[in-house]
Design a protein around this motif. Structure first.
Motif, short mmCIF file in Angstrom:
data_model
loop_
_atom_site.label_atom_id
_atom_site.label_comp_id
_atom_site.label_asym_id
_atom_site.label_seq_id
_atom_site.Cartn_x
_atom_site.Cartn_y
_atom_site.Cartn_z
N ASN A 377 35.96 19.75 29.07
CA ASN A 377 37.07 18.90 29.53
C ASN A 377 38.03 19.66 30.43
N THR A 378 37.62 20.79 30.94
CA THR A 378 38.41 21.73 31.76
C THR A 378 39.51 22.43 30.97
N ILE A 379 39.55 22.26 29.63
CA ILE A 379 40.65 22.78 28.81
C ILE A 379 40.17 23.97 27.99
N MET A 380 40.87 25.10 28.10
CA MET A 380 40.47 26.31 27.40
C MET A 380 40.38 26.09 25.89
N ASP A 381 41.45 25.57 25.30
CA ASP A 381 41.43 25.40 23.84
C ASP A 381 40.37 24.39 23.40
N TYR A 382 39.97 23.47 24.29
CA TYR A 382 38.96 22.49 23.92
C TYR A 382 37.57 23.11 23.84
N GLU A 428 43.34 34.17 29.36
CA GLU A 428 44.48 33.51 29.99
C GLU A 428 43.95 32.33 30.82
N GLY A 429 44.83 31.40 31.11
CA GLY A 429 44.44 30.32 31.99
C GLY A 429 44.24 30.82 33.41
N LEU A 430 43.03 30.70 33.91
CA LEU A 430 42.71 31.09 35.28
C LEU A 430 42.62 29.85 36.15
N SER A 431 42.30 30.05 37.41
CA SER A 431 42.18 28.92 38.34
C SER A 431 41.18 27.90 37.81
N GLY A 432 41.59 26.67 37.75
CA GLY A 432 40.72 25.60 37.25
C GLY A 432 40.84 25.34 35.77
N ASP A 433 41.55 26.22 35.05
CA ASP A 433 41.71 26.04 33.60
C ASP A 433 42.95 25.21 33.29
N TRP A 434 42.80 24.31 32.35
CA TRP A 434 43.92 23.58 31.79
C TRP A 434 44.18 24.16 30.40
N VAL A 435 45.35 24.73 30.20
CA VAL A 435 45.76 25.22 28.88
C VAL A 435 46.64 24.14 28.27
N PHE A 436 46.15 23.47 27.25
CA PHE A 436 46.84 22.28 26.74
C PHE A 436 47.74 22.60 25.55
N ILE A 437 47.18 23.00 24.45
CA ILE A 437 47.83 23.23 23.15
C ILE A 437 48.37 21.92 22.59
#
Length: 730
Positions: A377-382, A428-437
């Motif tokens: 889903n483009t989300i790191m935590d996901y 860490e959130g890099l280019s293209g990453d969505w960090v949601f929490i």
């Protein structure tokens, strides 16, 4: 399919029907395909139905496709000749012992003896699938499949016998007749009528269906020519707002019709519907076709508090609405498969349905195909929640076959994650990453966040567990070493002894010493804290009103679970009644995406900069199902698939609780009040352990009670026995 009746006046009645979410029974022929492909194909169909005010709105991430050419085979030893019937989705050939047969490919004669039956199927539009049924030969999960058989033939005409092809066990669901084709699958529908009809001053009609619902609108006995506009609303205000309602339909009768019945082309979520028709168009009646997945509610909960009982019922209805072909986030807006949302639905499912096929389909659909080009889903935590969901599924179900099938995809996703770590091994959130929490004010998300490292560590530990299941000892050692190293860095860098908690982040080499609840409550949930740190986090974070509060049901799920782990069920009971009870006081008939008690009037429906952007039926709002099942009834597996389990009931300030928790091969029934505990397990399991506290020496009708510490006791449980313990609650 079974007919289903829904009494609309019974606000939370759930339909009962044939359980399409069950797997095919053992020994029965069923349609089979390449594992995971049907989930990918079906998810593409479902997720591309989304519209906003009539405009198509596709997902934000890469969509994969099924393999279009698949080879199926089965090695068999027939005691006598067999006649088999074959049905196929796609163009295909059939081989017996490597030799292609011609003529009638729908009925095949197999002689006595050892043979390899092979089919190769091509299908671009739908998933290549086969159905084989004979007296001795059937298609099932034991068949081998591959998307590239690497077949070759030498100059003599001899076919290769060592091609290096990787085969998998076939995937299947429960399409158990030749006529029941997987590509034709649809959810069931049943008619339902509005409970109230109001003619508005404009001449349009406002229908109230009495509760949040989902399906198609039907216009009956339509006569005339013109355009009918339909405006949907989860709230009355939304349905009345023609310019701002999130969803609408337009039905145009370009030529005159007479007594014509029509149904909207797509499903919508709503409670209220405004029908606006010109004077030239007359409509007799309007009702709906309620669309649903016929899951069976196996779990149950009730207690001495009527508000808690209603909250559980509404939570169950909320999860039911969001359980469709997959576990989706919400029925109005996205209707997509989000990993963070699904992870919570999985856990709630284990205490309500224990529906394994929908979990498996959702896991496959979320992961998609290689190569990995972004987070889920483009989300790191996901991505991390997806790893954790695989571990949870294995622990609850004991399904090692799923782990073995999906492990290669776990490896490639983890390889992607590891490729994006910084010099300290943090993500860490890099280019293209969505960090949601979470949706939260003042929550900065740049840099290395302690919350993301904690989930990353748990994902590495999951990899080690699954590697062991798959016999990958080297992989298990590698992932466990990485997890141990990351865990040590997590505590050395982010734990602040003065604040008695994890701090939020490091950005450009500097520590952000803000304390939020997220990392701290997850560390408690995952058992990462020492006894001293555990007390510190409970006191200085979870029970500290100076730490920023959480406003979404999404993170309240974990916050209240952490409080339960801290044996603070009395606090949780008050919070459930206040938070979820607050939504009911606002008129909720299903639970919302976000709830702010301070929001007044129509402002409570706003989100994402839109007046009605908020979902009023969101899967993550149903968390009381999980909380009450796991931490009040107190049931959870202690080895995969409930081979062993524990029952640790907690009243949480209630006078009595009772309920049932399902597992794959049975259920566990519990009753508890201040003087007595009753437990009975049905089905296949090895043993359980009842864990409880008592002011006085407890007594039991069966077994032997053991004292483990002051006022703490255990009792071994065996299936089929009714245990009654008399005690005095603390």
């Amino acid at each position: 399919m079974c007919a289903v009746t829904i009494q609309v006046g019974d606000l939370y009645a759930q339909p009962r029907g044939s359980n399409l979410t069950a797997d095919a029974p053992a020994g029965q022929a069923t349609w089979i395909w390449y594992p995971g492909d049907y989930a990918v194909w079906l998810a593409n169909k479902m997720q591309n139905r989304r519209t906003e005010r009539g405009a198509f709105l596709p997902v934000f991430w890469k969509m994969d496709s099924h393999y279009v050419l698949v080879e199926f085979h089965k090695d068999i030893n027939l005691s006598h000749p067999d006649t088999i019937q074959i049905a196929v989705e796609g163009r295909y050939n059939v081989k017996i012992d490597g030799k292609a047969i011609t003529g009638n490919l729908k009925t095949i004669q197999l002689p006595k003896g050892q043979h390899r039956l092979s089919l190769k199927v091509y299908n671009q539009a739908a998933v290549p699938a086969i159905y084989v049924k004979g007296n001795q030969v059937i298609s099932d999960g034991s068949w081998q499949v591959t998307f590239e058989d690497k077949e070759w033939i030498d100059a003599s005409g001899k076919a290769s016998d060592k091609s290096g092809t990787t085969y998998e066990h076939a995937g299947y669901w429960n399409f158990n007749t030749a006529a029941n084709k997987p590509s034709a699958f649809q959810l069931q529908t049943v008619p339902a009528s509005p409970v109230k009809r109001t003619v508005l001053p404009s001449g349009s009609v406002l229908l109230d269906f009495g509760k949040e619902t989902f399906g198609f609108i039907r216009l009956k006995e339509v006569s005339g020519k013109g355009v009918v506009n339909i405006y949907y609303g989860e709230s009355k205000a939304e349905a009345l707002s023609r310019d701002s309602c999130e969803t609408l339909d337009r039905i145009e009768f370009t030529t005159p019709v007479n007594n014509f019945d029509t149904t909207t082309a797509s499903t919508k979520a709503f409670r209220y519907v405004q029908i606006d028709a010109p004077k030239a168009v007359k409509i007799g009646q309007v009702d709906m076709l309620y669309e649903y997945a016929p899951v069976t509610s196996r779990g149950a909960f009730s207690c001495s508090d009527s508000l808690i009982n209603k909250i559980w019922q509404v939570a169950a209805y909320t999860l039911h609405l969001n359980t469709r072909e997959f576990f989706i986030d919400g029925i109005k807006r996205d209707r997509w498969i989000w990993s963070g949302d699904a992870n919570q639905s999985f856990l709630m499912n284990y205490y309500l349905y224990f529906d394994q096929p929908t979990v498996k389909r959702t896991l496959y659909a979320l992961r998609g195909k290689d190569p990995v080009t972004s987070h889920i889903n483009t989300i790191m935590d996901y991505s991390f929640y997806w790893f954790m969901a695989v571990k949870d599924y294995y622990e609850y179900s004991g399904d090692a076959e799923l782990v073995k099938t999906i492990y290669p995809k776990m490896q490639t996703l983890m390889r992607y994650c590891l490729s994006r770590t910084d010099k300290d091994g943090f993500m860490e959130g890099l280019s293209g990453d969505w960090v949601f929490i979470d949706w939260a004010d003042h929550l900065t998300k740049k840099g290395a966040l302690s919350f993301e490292q904690l989930l990353f560590c748990q994902s590495l530990e999951t990899m080690a567990i699954c590697a062991n299941v798959c016999g990958d000892k080297a992989g298990a050692k590698k992932y466990q070493n990485l997890a141990s190293q990351l865990k040590a860095k997590l505590f050395s860098v982010f734990w602040d002894s003065e604040r008695h908690a994890f701090i939020h982040r490091i950005f450009k080499g500097k520590k952000d010493e803000a304390v939020f609840r997220y990392t701290n409550m997850f560390a408690l949930l995952l058992g990462y804290l020492s006894p001293v740190q555990r007390k510190e986090v409970i006191t200085h974070v979870l029970l500290n009103n100076q730490v920023q509060a959480i406003h979404t049901p999404y993170m309240r799920f974990y916050e209240l679970a952490a409080l339960c782990v801290a044996d603070s069920q009395k606090v949780v009971t008050r919070e459930i009644k206040s938070y979820w009870g607050g939504m009911l006081q606002k008129g909720a008939t299903s639970f919302w995406e976000e709830y702010d008690p301070a929001a007044k009037g129509d402002a409570q429906y706003a989100m994402y900069g839109r007046p009605f952007g908020k979902s009023l039926c969101h899967a993550w709002g149903a968390s009381p199902i999980y909380l009450l099942g796991k931490y009040y009834l107190g049931v959870q597996p202690t080895s995969p698939g409930y081979k062993t389990y524990e029952v640790k009931p907690a009243l949480g300030g209630l006078k009595w609780i009772k309920g049932s928790v399902p597992f794959a091969k049975g259920d566990i029934q519990i009753y508890c009040d201040q003087k007595q505990i009753k437990v009975k397990t049905t089905g296949q399991t090895e043993k359980g352990t009842l864990i409880f506290h008592s002011r006085t020496q407890p007594r039991t009708n069966l077994g032997t009670i053991k004292q483990t510490s002051e006022q703490a006791y255990t009792l071994e449980l065996h299936t089929g026995q009714q245990y009654v313990v008399n005690y005095e609650a603390i």
